[in-house]
Design a protein around this motif. Structure first.
Motif, PDB file in Angstrom:
ATOM      1  N   SER A  63       1.217  -1.183   0.352  1.00 49.54           N
ATOM      2  CA  SER A  63      -0.005   0.435  -0.040  1.00 49.54           C
ATOM      3  C   SER A  63       0.500   0.993  -0.197  1.00 49.54           C
ATOM      4  O   SER A  63       1.905   1.736  -0.224  1.00 49.54           O
ATOM      5  CB  SER A  63      -1.169  -0.123   1.152  1.00 49.54           C
ATOM      6  N   ILE A  64       0.298   2.602  -0.598  1.00 49.21           N
ATOM      7  CA  ILE A  64       0.908   3.963  -0.213  1.00 49.21           C
ATOM      8  C   ILE A  64       0.038   4.638   0.438  1.00 49.21           C
ATOM      9  O   ILE A  64      -1.468   4.290   0.595  1.00 49.21           O
ATOM     10  CB  ILE A  64       0.672   4.639  -2.340  1.00 49.21           C
ATOM     11  N   ASN A  65       0.396   4.874   2.247  1.00 53.09           N
ATOM     12  CA  ASN A  65      -0.524   4.997   2.859  1.00 53.09           C
ATOM     13  C   ASN A  65       0.015   6.709   2.924  1.00 53.09           C
ATOM     14  O   ASN A  65      -1.787   7.237   3.374  1.00 53.09           O
ATOM     15  CB  ASN A  65       0.537   4.556   4.171  1.00 53.09           C
ATOM     16  N   GLU A  66       0.794   7.281   2.285  1.00 54.44           N
ATOM     17  CA  GLU A  66       0.548   9.127   2.467  1.00 54.44           C
ATOM     18  C   GLU A  66       1.462   9.167   1.607  1.00 54.44           C
ATOM     19  O   GLU A  66       2.371   8.990   1.555  1.00 54.44           O
ATOM     20  CB  GLU A  66       0.691   9.796   3.426  1.00 54.44           C
ATOM     21  N   LEU A  67       1.040  10.347   1.169  1.00 53.62           N
ATOM     22  CA  LEU A  67       2.947  11.136  -0.261  1.00 53.62           C
ATOM     23  C   LEU A  67       2.594  12.453   0.604  1.00 53.62           C
ATOM     24  O   LEU A  67       2.322  13.300   0.168  1.00 53.62           O
ATOM     25  CB  LEU A  67       2.517  10.654  -1.224  1.00 53.62           C
ATOM     26  N   SER A  68       3.167  12.960   1.935  1.00 57.68           N
ATOM     27  CA  SER A  68       3.182  14.309   2.155  1.00 57.68           C
ATOM     28  C   SER A  68       4.047  14.873   1.382  1.00 57.68           C
ATOM     29  O   SER A  68       5.246  15.333   1.041  1.00 57.68           O
ATOM     30  CB  SER A  68       3.760  14.019   3.322  1.00 57.68           C
ATOM     31  N   GLU A  69       3.033  16.417   0.854  1.00 55.18           N
ATOM     32  CA  GLU A  69       3.473  17.228  -0.450  1.00 55.18           C
ATOM     33  C   GLU A  69       4.387  18.179   0.785  1.00 55.18           C
ATOM     34  O   GLU A  69       4.695  18.736   0.853  1.00 55.18           O
ATOM     35  CB  GLU A  69       2.396  17.911  -1.108  1.00 55.18           C
ATOM     36  N   THR A  70       3.669  18.312   1.718  1.00 54.89           N
ATOM     37  CA  THR A  70       4.328  19.400   2.582  1.00 54.89           C
ATOM     38  C   THR A  70       6.034  18.676   3.141  1.00 54.89           C
ATOM     39  O   THR A  70       6.911  19.354   3.338  1.00 54.89           O
ATOM     40  CB  THR A  70       3.644  19.702   4.237  1.00 54.89           C
ATOM     41  N   ASP A  71       6.095  17.678   3.575  1.00 53.92           N
ATOM     42  CA  ASP A  71       7.171  17.026   3.866  1.00 53.92           C
ATOM     43  C   ASP A  71       8.317  16.396   2.615  1.00 53.92           C
ATOM     44  O   ASP A  71       9.264  16.088   3.491  1.00 53.92           O
ATOM     45  CB  ASP A  71       6.998  15.506   5.139  1.00 53.92           C
ATOM     46  N   GLU A  72       7.184  16.311   1.529  1.00 59.36           N
ATOM     47  CA  GLU A  72       8.426  15.645   0.713  1.00 59.36           C
ATOM     48  C   GLU A  72       8.465  13.569   0.839  1.00 59.36           C
ATOM     49  O   GLU A  72       9.839  13.439   1.290  1.00 59.36           O
ATOM     50  CB  GLU A  72       9.528  16.608   0.118  1.00 59.36           C
ATOM     51  N   VAL A  73       7.179  13.383   1.397  1.00 56.52           N
ATOM     52  CA  VAL A  73       7.851  11.937   2.051  1.00 56.52           C
ATOM     53  C   VAL A  73       6.506  10.978   1.745  1.00 56.52           C
ATOM     54  O   VAL A  73       5.318  10.731   1.536  1.00 56.52           O
ATOM     55  CB  VAL A  73       8.127  12.212   3.666  1.00 56.52           C
ATOM     56  N   LEU A  74       7.238  10.217   1.358  1.00 55.60           N
ATOM     57  CA  LEU A  74       6.469   9.205   0.686  1.00 55.60           C
ATOM     58  C   LEU A  74       6.128   7.651   2.022  1.00 55.60           C
ATOM     59  O   LEU A  74       7.261   7.283   2.162  1.00 55.60           O
ATOM     60  CB  LEU A  74       6.653   8.237  -0.651  1.00 55.60           C
ATOM     61  N   THR A  75       4.939   7.572   2.116  1.00 55.91           N
ATOM     62  CA  THR A  75       5.027   6.360   3.498  1.00 55.91           C
ATOM     63  C   THR A  75       4.056   5.151   2.628  1.00 55.91           C
ATOM     64  O   THR A  75       3.273   5.667   2.230  1.00 55.91           O
ATOM     65  CB  THR A  75       3.800   6.830   4.643  1.00 55.91           C
ATOM     66  N   THR A  76       4.969   4.112   3.037  1.00 55.21           N
ATOM     67  CA  THR A  76       4.612   2.977   2.192  1.00 55.21           C
ATOM     68  C   THR A  76       4.678   1.523   2.766  1.00 55.21           C
ATOM     69  O   THR A  76       5.252   0.796   3.938  1.00 55.21           O
ATOM     70  CB  THR A  76       5.308   2.570   0.898  1.00 55.21           C
ATOM     71  N   THR A  77       3.600   0.680   2.852  1.00 54.37           N
ATOM     72  CA  THR A  77       4.022  -0.698   3.405  1.00 54.37           C
ATOM     73  C   THR A  77       3.926  -1.766   1.966  1.00 54.37           C
ATOM     74  O   THR A  77       3.745  -1.605   1.214  1.00 54.37           O
ATOM     75  CB  THR A  77       2.249  -1.021   4.390  1.00 54.37           C
ATOM     76  N   ALA A  78       5.295  -2.249   2.747  1.00 54.99           N
ATOM     77  CA  ALA A  78       6.338  -3.402   1.870  1.00 54.99           C
ATOM     78  C   ALA A  78       6.554  -4.337   2.568  1.00 54.99           C
ATOM     79  O   ALA A  78       6.705  -3.790   3.699  1.00 54.99           O
ATOM     80  CB  ALA A  78       6.747  -3.393   0.617  1.00 54.99           C
ATOM     81  N   VAL A  79       6.594  -5.565   1.780  1.00 50.80           N
ATOM     82  CA  VAL A  79       7.553  -6.645   2.638  1.00 50.80           C
ATOM     83  C   VAL A  79       8.828  -6.373   1.402  1.00 50.80           C
ATOM     84  O   VAL A  79       9.289  -6.486  -0.071  1.00 50.80           O
ATOM     85  CB  VAL A  79       7.243  -7.598   1.975  1.00 50.80           C
ATOM     86  N   LEU A  80      10.128  -6.671   1.926  1.00 55.53           N
ATOM     87  CA  LEU A  80      11.023  -6.858   1.449  1.00 55.53           C
ATOM     88  C   LEU A  80      12.163  -8.198   0.958  1.00 55.53           C
ATOM     89  O   LEU A  80      11.917  -8.754   2.551  1.00 55.53           O
ATOM     90  CB  LEU A  80      12.360  -5.677   2.101  1.00 55.53           C
ATOM     91  N   SER A  81      11.127  -8.771   0.171  1.00 57.62           N
ATOM     92  CA  SER A  81      11.444 -10.154   0.067  1.00 57.62           C
ATOM     93  C   SER A  81      13.300 -10.868  -0.533  1.00 57.62           C
ATOM     94  O   SER A  81      13.276 -10.076  -1.303  1.00 57.62           O
ATOM     95  CB  SER A  81      11.491 -10.815  -1.309  1.00 57.62           C
ATOM     96  N   MET A  82      14.077 -11.232   0.731  1.00 60.82           N
ATOM     97  CA  MET A  82      15.124 -11.643   0.337  1.00 60.82           C
ATOM     98  C   MET A  82      16.215 -12.450   0.402  1.00 60.82           C
ATOM     99  O   MET A  82      15.272 -13.982   1.246  1.00 60.82           O
ATOM    100  CB  MET A  82      16.355 -10.723   0.989  1.00 60.82           C
TER     101      MET A  82
END
Length: 235
Positions: A63-82
């Motif tokens: 998911s994309i939780n938020e893209l903050s235009e004020t802070d220029e921060v992308l918040t995502t939920t993800a699995v990094l499979s290694m």
């Protein structure tokens, strides 16, 4: 994240294995690997210590939780499979009641100290001490840390509300050079950047994704890139 999804990530490529081993078989396996063979998680698990360990990483964006235009921060939920190979964690299944794979707490085995390089927060390692690493008897290791990431993302809103934004999640083995840990992606015919379980966002559409392994003389890192299109206000 549903339990079925967690199971899917853990058993990628190994769903056909059915084990009926006893508890004593598991105890003997642990005794052999971690006591008799004196496994040491501080040692890079490769016979030739002059060679790099190939670590494959794929991003499963949930998911994309938020893209903050004020802070220029992308918040995502993800699995990094290694995935990587540990030459010191191999065994013959016939010697241990047919055990073909087992799970060890992530803090008991060697793992690459992967971190989000363009983190908005403090740099920290992935995963949690409660997570396990899957160990196949061939030495193949599978680790799937599930996390909320806050990454920096430079925004250009000149064309608002018809703007496109490009954001990156860049992962790197923090304390190893590329001569010790070599980052790769796209193993087992994976897309590298996976959207199979992505939940759509109310404000943004993902119009393109890609990944790229970046290397310089010292380090190797993986960029996961996504291009976002703002949805119409009255959608």
């Amino acid at each position: 994240m549903t339990s079925s999804l967690i199971v899917l990530f853990v058993f990628i490529g190994h769903a056909s294995h059915v084990v009926t081993q006893s508890g004593n078989d598991a105890k003997r396996l642990h005794q052999q690997l971690f006591v008799s063979d004196t496994y040491n998680k501080r040692i890079r698990p490769i016979d030739n210590q002059s060679s790099a360990i190939d670590v494959y990483a794929n991003l499963h964006l949930l998911s994309i939780n938020e893209l903050s235009e004020t802070d220029e921060v992308l918040t995502t939920t993800a699995v990094l499979s290694m995935s990587w190979n540990d030459t010191f964690l191999k065994w013959d299944p016939n010697t241990f009641g047919g055990i073909k794979f087992y799970y060890w707490p992530q803090n008991e085995v060697w793992k690459p100290d992967i971190a989000l390089q363009n983190s908005y927060l403090d740099y920290k390692g992935l995963g949690d001490k409660t997570l396990n690493v899957m160990n196949i008897h061939t030495g193949a290791m599978y680790w799937n840390p599930f996390q909320v990431f806050k990454s920096t993302c430079s925004l250009d809103i000149f064309y608002f509300p018809f703007d496109y934004q490009t954001c990156y999640l860049r992962f790197q083995a923090w304390s190893y050079s590329r001569r010790q840990v070599n980052m790769e992606s796209g193993y087992r015919d994976s897309q590298g950047f996976d959207l199979d379980y992505y939940e759509t966002n109310s404000e943004w559409d993902i119009v393109n994704t890609s990944w790229h392994v970046y290397r310089d003389q010292q380090d190797a890192a993986i960029n996961f890139k996504m291009t976002l299109k703002r949805k119409p206000i009255n959608h």
